[in-house]
Design a protein around this motif. Structure first.
Motif, short mmCIF file in Angstrom:
data_model
loop_
_atom_site.label_atom_id
_atom_site.label_comp_id
_atom_site.label_asym_id
_atom_site.label_seq_id
_atom_site.Cartn_x
_atom_site.Cartn_y
_atom_site.Cartn_z
N LYS B 20 -6.55 -15.61 -17.50
CA LYS B 20 -6.30 -16.56 -18.68
C LYS B 20 -7.70 -16.60 -19.95
O LYS B 20 -7.28 -17.79 -20.81
N TRP B 35 1.17 -19.05 -18.42
CA TRP B 35 -0.27 -17.91 -17.64
C TRP B 35 0.97 -18.13 -16.07
O TRP B 35 0.69 -19.39 -15.63
N MET B 36 1.09 -17.37 -15.66
CA MET B 36 1.86 -17.82 -14.39
C MET B 36 1.45 -16.73 -13.10
O MET B 36 1.66 -15.01 -13.39
N PRO B 37 0.57 -17.36 -11.87
CA PRO B 37 0.48 -16.57 -11.38
C PRO B 37 0.71 -16.16 -9.73
O PRO B 37 1.63 -17.15 -9.46
N TYR B 39 0.20 -17.02 -6.15
CA TYR B 39 -0.17 -17.96 -5.21
C TYR B 39 0.01 -17.68 -4.06
O TYR B 39 1.17 -17.39 -3.86
N GLY B 40 -1.22 -18.20 -3.02
CA GLY B 40 -0.87 -17.69 -1.62
C GLY B 40 -1.50 -16.93 -0.92
O GLY B 40 -2.13 -16.38 -1.48
N PRO B 41 -0.46 -16.37 0.42
CA PRO B 41 -1.23 -15.47 0.67
C PRO B 41 -1.91 -14.07 0.04
O PRO B 41 -2.80 -13.67 0.22
N GLU B 42 -1.28 -14.22 -0.59
CA GLU B 42 -1.40 -12.58 -0.78
C GLU B 42 -3.43 -12.26 -2.31
O GLU B 42 -3.27 -11.58 -2.21
N PRO B 62 8.82 -18.13 -18.08
CA PRO B 62 7.88 -17.77 -17.44
C PRO B 62 7.64 -16.66 -16.69
O PRO B 62 6.36 -15.90 -16.44
N VAL B 63 9.06 -16.42 -16.44
CA VAL B 63 9.47 -15.53 -15.11
C VAL B 63 9.99 -14.18 -15.78
O VAL B 63 11.20 -14.58 -16.68
N LEU B 64 9.45 -12.62 -15.63
CA LEU B 64 10.34 -12.15 -16.18
C LEU B 64 10.56 -10.60 -15.35
O LEU B 64 9.78 -10.86 -14.29
N HIS B 65 10.79 -9.98 -15.97
CA HIS B 65 12.12 -8.72 -14.87
C HIS B 65 11.19 -7.98 -15.51
O HIS B 65 11.01 -6.61 -14.83
#
Lengths: 356, 181
Positions: B20, B35-37, B39-42, B62-65
């Motif tokens: 951030k 900024w893509m986190p 999130y969730g259980p992990e 925002p999603v990369l490989h």
């Protein structure tokens, strides 16, 4: 100069709601959209604009509070995520039947059932075909950035009041949770200038009473009411919105909305970099669907790939638009898994191989 | 210029907040950012990661490989993301708790002993800023002034007094980073 912020998509929805003069928000927390309610409560909008924010005891309560408040002609909204939106379907059908404007935001997560909390686009059918009972439609907007999360709140209310119809913003956990640079909307008066002739805020001497109901026991009346609704849905076509990326000379076309459209933009860049002519059509309104432009493009391209984080929902509308002129394929991950640009590239290789 | 970064480690190491601050610094420098986190259980005790993109142009996915840079703070993340660094890219990691070190020959590999250094300087809470400093030394995509501005923007009111300690940690991180050959 406009105010710039780095905020999550969910926070953008909340901040935009305050700034653009929403009168009331009723909601119930659920991941991945809980930041909307959290942000609103932290901001104390009752002090900033007089906006009412209330955490209801359930999603059912929330949507029925929206129903009631919408009947007074106020700008009211709720937000939830997939399982919560399913709980609201009865209320949404009633609101659509009673022809009331309001805004519902679905920050979609993977299903069915409680599913997962990760992003998904598997609520397309529910959003665009009428998730509740009866022949009704919602105005459905699909934001592809945090900026659009902010901008579509006001746009949704414009359209909802124009047609006296509930509007739904179909987002997902990815756009809800990610942060981007946002130009915040200009602050606007809370008090609405929309037509108020139909509202139920008390009968005045100069007119008959207004009635808001979704009940018509006489089938003749209900028949007429349905015709009126269908005519309205037909008229909505004048507000179809979409965005085209390099479609002019495209040999092959991707169709994708929301977060998948962002992923596909990168795919178009990569494929164009290899000298192949790939384009992307991004529906912004999912209802009304940009049928005409896809139909038009289907006369010029050799194939279409619909990309969505589901097992294949929007692809049905794309096929109807292409009407057999070219093959229409589907690609997408689901159940909370996000496809990467590379996954989509592989799908293009597989589906369009030989064509390029 | 576009820089695509993955920052990954344990939840609680300040992975998301480092991302951030970097994103805010980018805004201060008039860049486009995302900024893509995860999130969730992990996030709750497990691994956390965030994809940060800084660019002079509109950001597409925002999603990369694959990434220009991977900043790695635990073994699971190293195992997961070492192969996702683009050839010629960079991997920066803290060797603390690492049993299998990075092996690739087609990327640049750097170490920053941020855990050790933050304990040595009794500044454990600014651990992630040692790492950020190391990164900025290697890839000065944002100026130090803009990072400080980014810090001010992203830290809540109650933590503003920690800014000098964070600045110090960033500067120290710049000093202790070293290339692995």
């Amino acid at each position: 100069m406009k105010e710039i912020a780095l905020i999550k998509g969910n926070e953008a929805i909340a901040e935009a709601a305050i700034r653009t003069g929403v009168d009331a928000y009723f909601g119930y927390p659920i991941t991945p959209q809980s930041e909307v309610l959290e942000y609103l409560q932290l901001q104390k909008p009752e002090e900033r604009t007089g906006m009412v924010v209330l955490q209801a005891e359930s999603e059912l309560a929330a949507i029925n509070m929206v129903y009631g408040a919408a009947g007074t002609g106020k700008k009211v909204m709720t937000t939830s995520s997939s399982p919560g939106i399913s709980l609201m379907q009865e209320g949404i059908s009633y609101i659509a039947g009673a022809e009331l404007p309001c805004l519902i935001v679905n920050v979609v997560r993977g299903g069915p059932g409680l599913g997962t909390i990760q992003p998904s686009q598997a609520d397309y059918f529910q959003a665009t075909k009428g998730g509740g009972h009866g022949d009704y439609r919602l105005i459905v907007l699909a934001p592809a950035s945090v900026q659009e999360m902010a901008d579509f709140v006001d746009l949704a209310f414009e359209l909802a009041f124009k047609y006296r119809n509930p509007a739904l913003i179909l987002s997902d956990g990815l756009i809800g949770q990610m942060m981007e640079k946002v130009e915040l909307p200009e602050p606007k008066e809370r008090f609405t200038t929309f037509d108020q002739s139909w509202v139920i805020t008390g009968k005045t001497a100069d007119r008959e009473r207004n009635i808001i109901t979704s009940l018509n026991l006489d089938p003749e009346l209900q028949y007429e009411h349905n015709i009126k609704l269908q005519q309205k849905y037909e008229r909505m076509k004048e507000d179809v919105m979409f965005e085209s990326f390099q479609t002019d000379d495209a040999d092959f076309l991707l169709v994708a909305y929301g977060s998948s459209a962002r992923i596909c933009q990168k795919v178009v860049d990569v494929v164009r970099g290899r000298g192949k002519k790939l384009g992307l059509l991004r529906p912004i309104t999912l209802f009304p669907f940009p049928t005409e432009v896809i139909s038009e493009l289907s006369r010029r391209v050799k194939g279409i790939l619909s990309v969505e984080m589901s097992t294949g929902q929007m692809v049905e509308d794309v096929r109807l638009a292409a009407n057999g002129r070219v093959p229409v394929y589907h690609y997408g991950t689901f159940g909370g898994k996000i496809h990467s640009p590379e996954d989509v590239l592989n799908a293009i290789e597989e589906k369009f191989i030989g064509g390029f | 210029m576009t820089e695509e970064i993955i920052i990954a480690g344990f939840g609680g190491q300040g992975v998301l907040s480092m991302g951030k601050i970097l994103a805010y610094s980018g805004i201060m420098q008039d860049q486009e950012v995302s900024w893509m986190p995860s999130y969730g259980p992990e996030m709750r005790g497990g691994t956390a990661n965030v994809t940060v993109i800084l660019s002079d142009n509109r950001i597409s996915s925002p999603v990369l490989h694959s990434y220009d840079t991977a900043i790695i703070l635990n073994q699971q993340s190293l195992d997961k993301f070492e192969s996702a660094v683009k050839p010629g890219g960079m991997l920066l990691y803290d060797p603390n708790g690492i049993t299998r070190h990075p092996e690739r020959k087609d990327i640049k590999i750097f170490q920053v002993e941020a855990v050790d250094e933050s304990i040595k300087l009794s500044s454990k809470k600014t651990f992630n800023m040692f790492v950020l400093g190391a990164y900025l030394k290697l890839h000065p995509i944002v100026t130090f002034e803009n990072v400080v501005k980014g810090l001010k923007k992203s830290l809540p009111e109650r933590h503003q007094h920690l800014i000098p300690a964070n600045e110090k940690a960033i500067k120290r991180g710049m000093e202790i980073v070293r290339e692995m050959k």
